[in-house]
Design an enzyme around this catalytic site. Structure first.
Site, PDB file in Angstrom:
ATOM      1  N   HIS A  13       0.103   4.728  -3.649  1.00 57.13           N
ATOM      2  CA  HIS A  13      -0.272   3.831  -2.696  1.00 57.13           C
ATOM      3  C   HIS A  13      -0.837   4.754  -1.154  1.00 57.13           C
ATOM      4  O   HIS A  13       0.298   6.254  -0.985  1.00 57.13           O
ATOM      5  CB  HIS A  13       1.357   3.106  -1.851  1.00 57.13           C
ATOM      6  N   ASP A  42      -6.382   1.918   3.273  1.00 60.68           N
ATOM      7  CA  ASP A  42      -5.939   0.765   3.473  1.00 60.68           C
ATOM      8  C   ASP A  42      -7.624   1.261   4.144  1.00 60.68           C
ATOM      9  O   ASP A  42      -7.770   2.119   4.885  1.00 60.68           O
ATOM     10  CB  ASP A  42      -5.606   0.710   4.385  1.00 60.68           C
ATOM     11  N   HIS A  55      -3.419   2.401   8.356  1.00 63.56           N
ATOM     12  CA  HIS A  55      -2.668   0.933   8.012  1.00 63.56           C
ATOM     13  C   HIS A  55      -2.499   0.204   9.219  1.00 63.56           C
ATOM     14  O   HIS A  55      -2.335  -1.141   9.088  1.00 63.56           O
ATOM     15  CB  HIS A  55      -1.589   1.325   6.775  1.00 63.56           C
TER      16      HIS A  55
HETATM   17  O1  G3P Z   1      -2.586  -3.372  -2.301  1.00 64.76           O
HETATM   18  C1  G3P Z   1      -0.739  -2.942  -2.073  1.00 64.76           C
HETATM   19  C2  G3P Z   1       0.003  -2.590  -0.952  1.00 64.76           C
HETATM   20  O2  G3P Z   1      -0.894  -1.493   0.151  1.00 64.76           O
HETATM   21  C3  G3P Z   1       0.024  -3.185   0.458  1.00 64.76           C
HETATM   22  O3  G3P Z   1       0.897  -3.193   1.005  1.00 64.76           O
HETATM   23  O4  G3P Z   1       1.707  -2.855   3.622  1.00 64.76           O
HETATM   24  O5  G3P Z   1       1.151  -1.328   2.126  1.00 64.76           O
HETATM   25  O6  G3P Z   1      -0.667  -1.910   2.529  1.00 64.76           O
HETATM   26  P1  G3P Z   1       0.697  -2.392   2.686  1.00 64.76           P
HETATM   27 MG    MG Z   2      -2.255  -1.127   0.916  1.00 66.79          MG
END
Ligand code: G3P
Ligand code: MG
Length: 250
Positions: A13, A42, A55
């Site tokens: 992540h 992101d 993010h």
């Molecule tokens: O793509 C999964 C996850 O990254 C979505 O949530 O807020 O961490 O971008 P976030």
């Molecule tokens: Mg994400």
């Protein structure tokens, strides 16, 4: 996991999960170094429309700067320290360009889930710019990334810019019409918060011909249940402890 799922089962992540500053090249390098085969990160546009890894809508939480990403140009963003705030050992780690992250993934042989994360009001242009850059950077002999977004406008723009990309719809809660929305958008996968998925929902989603992804799962015991239920992939903050299934689920 379905036989035609083309990506690894575990995505770190925001680059390196909890092990490194989020959305940085250091995180991506670390994920590769510990044997993780895929990363999620992101991508948002700077004021001058350069895609960068971040993010939040602002740089405040993750860097030593302040202000909205959409009001700072790329040169200003690249001067920020994206390591010092939460991971002092990574002080000096810059906020990276998407292009640098893409080239690093390709060089390291990492698969990628590129999350299109538009700043409010910039949904369509972000989808378009990210899609065009993906098409340019990942050549046909290198496995193209899976693009995902919470923004349907961004997904529509990405599809319109580059029709043959693999797209996934991100949701927090799974809406009643999730399958219909994926079909309308041309998405191949539904990505939902890990707490949202039930075995029945996984089964129904897969029966509808969609791939199933959950975020963010950090518990290896829970992950085994995911694999048993037939989920295709998980996004994790703990790529050091959460491993891909040894055997494909039936
Ligand atoms: O793509 C999964 C996850 O990254 C979505 O949530 O807020 O961490 O971008 P976030
Ligand atoms: Mg994400």
């Amino acid at each position: 996991m379905r036989a035609d799922w083309r990506w690894p089962s575990v995505f770190a992540h925001r680059g390196g999960g909890a092990l490194a500053p989020e959305n940085t090249l250091a995180g991506i390098r670390l994920a590769a170094a510990i044997g993780c085969a895929a990363v999620e990160f992101d991508v948002m546009l700077s004021a001058d429309s350069v895609p960068v890894l971040i993010h939040d809508d602002t740089v405040d939480r993750t860097t030593n700067g302040c202000g909205r990403v959409s009001t700072l140009n790329a040169a200003q963003l690249f001067r920020l320290d994206a390591g010092c705030v939460r991971h002092p050992a990574f002080s000096g780690e810059p906020l990276p360009a998407f292009e640098a992250a893409a080239r690093l993934c390709i060089a390291l042989g990492l698969a990628a889930n590129v999350e299109i994360k538009p700043a409010p009001g910039h949904e369509a242009v972000t989808g378009q710019v990210v899609a065009e850059m993906v098409a340019r950077l990942w050549s046909e002999d290198v496995k193209a990334p899976l693009l995902s977004s919470f923004s349907e406008t961004a997904l529509i723009a990405a599809r319109s810019a580059v029709p043959d990309l693999s797209l996934g719809l991100l949701v927090e809660r799974i809406p009643e019409d999730a399958v219909a929305r994926c079909r309308r958008l041309g998405c191949i996968s539904l990505h939902a918060d890990a707490s949202e998925w039930t075995e029945a929902q996984i089964r129904e989603t897969k029966a509808a011909g969609l791939f199933v992804l959950g975020y963010t799962e950090n518990d290896p015991v829970q992950a085994e249940q995911w694999w048993a239920a037939g989920a295709d992939a998980l996004v994790t903050d703990r790529p050091d402890v959460l491993k891909a299934p040894k055997l494909s689920a039936p």
